[in-house]
Design a protein around this motif. Structure first.
Motif, PDB file in Angstrom:
ATOM      1  N   VAL A 141      10.577   1.491   3.086  1.00 56.57           N
ATOM      2  CA  VAL A 141       9.386   0.614   3.062  1.00 56.57           C
ATOM      3  C   VAL A 141       9.186   0.005   4.444  1.00 56.57           C
ATOM      4  CG1 VAL A 141       8.449  -1.530   2.119  1.00 56.57           C
ATOM      5  CG2 VAL A 141       9.499   0.146   0.584  1.00 56.57           C
TER       6      VAL A 141
ATOM      7  N   TYR B 142      -4.286   6.628  -1.148  1.00 64.75           N
ATOM      8  CA  TYR B 142      -2.966   6.194  -0.687  1.00 64.75           C
ATOM      9  C   TYR B 142      -2.462   7.154   0.378  1.00 64.75           C
ATOM     10  CZ  TYR B 142      -2.611   2.798  -4.459  1.00 64.75           C
ATOM     11  OH  TYR B 142      -2.827   1.731  -5.292  1.00 64.75           O
TER      12      TYR B 142
ATOM     13  N   LYS C  59       0.729   6.338   2.129  1.00 67.23           N
ATOM     14  CA  LYS C  59       2.164   6.118   2.317  1.00 67.23           C
ATOM     15  C   LYS C  59       2.882   6.378   1.000  1.00 67.23           C
ATOM     16  CE  LYS C  59       1.011   2.498   5.617  1.00 67.23           C
ATOM     17  NZ  LYS C  59       1.048   1.052   5.866  1.00 67.23           N
TER      18      LYS C  59
ATOM     19  N   ILE D 178       6.671   7.352  -0.904  1.00 67.17           N
ATOM     20  CA  ILE D 178       8.132   7.453  -0.873  1.00 67.17           C
ATOM     21  C   ILE D 178       8.557   8.121  -2.175  1.00 67.17           C
ATOM     22  CG2 ILE D 178      10.318   6.192  -0.899  1.00 67.17           C
ATOM     23  CD1 ILE D 178       8.875   3.944   0.679  1.00 67.17           C
TER      24      ILE D 178
ATOM     25  N   PHE E 125       7.527   2.194   7.107  1.00 64.73           N
ATOM     26  CA  PHE E 125       6.064   2.277   7.042  1.00 64.73           C
ATOM     27  C   PHE E 125       5.430   1.025   7.629  1.00 64.73           C
ATOM     28  CE2 PHE E 125       6.251   5.496   3.479  1.00 64.73           C
ATOM     29  CZ  PHE E 125       5.504   6.466   4.143  1.00 64.73           C
ATOM     30  N   GLN E 126       6.026  -0.115   7.413  1.00 64.03           N
ATOM     31  CA  GLN E 126       5.442  -1.374   7.862  1.00 64.03           C
ATOM     32  C   GLN E 126       5.535  -1.540   9.366  1.00 64.03           C
ATOM     33  OE1 GLN E 126       7.746  -3.920   5.287  1.00 64.03           O
ATOM     34  NE2 GLN E 126       6.207  -3.829   3.676  1.00 64.03           N
TER      35      GLN E 126
ATOM     36  N   ASP F 195       0.825  -1.214   0.000  1.00 64.87           N
ATOM     37  CA  ASP F 195       0.000   0.000   0.000  1.00 64.87           C
ATOM     38  C   ASP F 195       0.861   1.267   0.000  1.00 64.87           C
ATOM     39  OD1 ASP F 195       0.982  -0.386   2.555  1.00 64.87           O
ATOM     40  OD2 ASP F 195      -0.842   0.267   3.567  1.00 64.87           O
ATOM     41  N   ILE F 196       2.101   1.115  -0.467  1.00 60.60           N
ATOM     42  CA  ILE F 196       3.054   2.229  -0.490  1.00 60.60           C
ATOM     43  C   ILE F 196       3.314   2.632  -1.943  1.00 60.60           C
ATOM     44  CG2 ILE F 196       5.376   2.987   0.132  1.00 60.60           C
ATOM     45  CD1 ILE F 196       5.338   0.704   2.265  1.00 60.60           C
TER      46      ILE F 196
END
Length: 114
Positions: free
Chosen positions: A108, A41, A43, A45, A111-112, A10-11
């Motif tokens: 990544v 969305y 998240k 980067i 975020f997780q 979902d990034i």
């Protein structure tokens, strides 16, 4: 296209694939990121690994997209700052505003872990 997108779970990853990010790239980045945020969305980067230079308009676009993301309950993180780009963030003190990472997978994972 100078910026291409990749979605990891979902990034959204926006890869800026130019050595010099200027006005035209800033407009493209804002358009892409705003569209993703408007579509739910949260998240984001922005991968700046290929950028050796960013101008003030691109820096403004990064600030603008970060504001939009946080306003909508999300976050925007940066990855791959080259020395001259990092110097620009230090000069403007924006390194205090953005979460920055050396590697994409690091960003990544950040975020997780939330």
């Amino acid at each position: 296209m100078k910026i291409f997108e990749e979605i990891i779970d979902d990034i959204v990853v926006e890869v800026v694939n130019v050595p010099r990010a200027t006005l035209s790239e800033s407009e493209e980045l804002k358009s892409l990121v705003y569209s993703k945020i408007d579509n739910g969305y949260k998240k984001i980067i922005v991968d700046l690994t290929s950028c050796e230079f960013i101008d003030s308009s691109f820096l403004g676009a990064l600030v603008s997209t970060l504001k939009r993301a946080t306003k909508n309950g999300g976050d925007l993180k940066l990855v791959g700052l080259q020395p001259t780009v990092r110097a620009m963030f230090e000069l403007t003190r924006l390194f205090r505003v953005f979460d920055t990472f050396t590697e994409l997978q690091e960003a990544v994972r950040s975020f997780q872990s939330k």
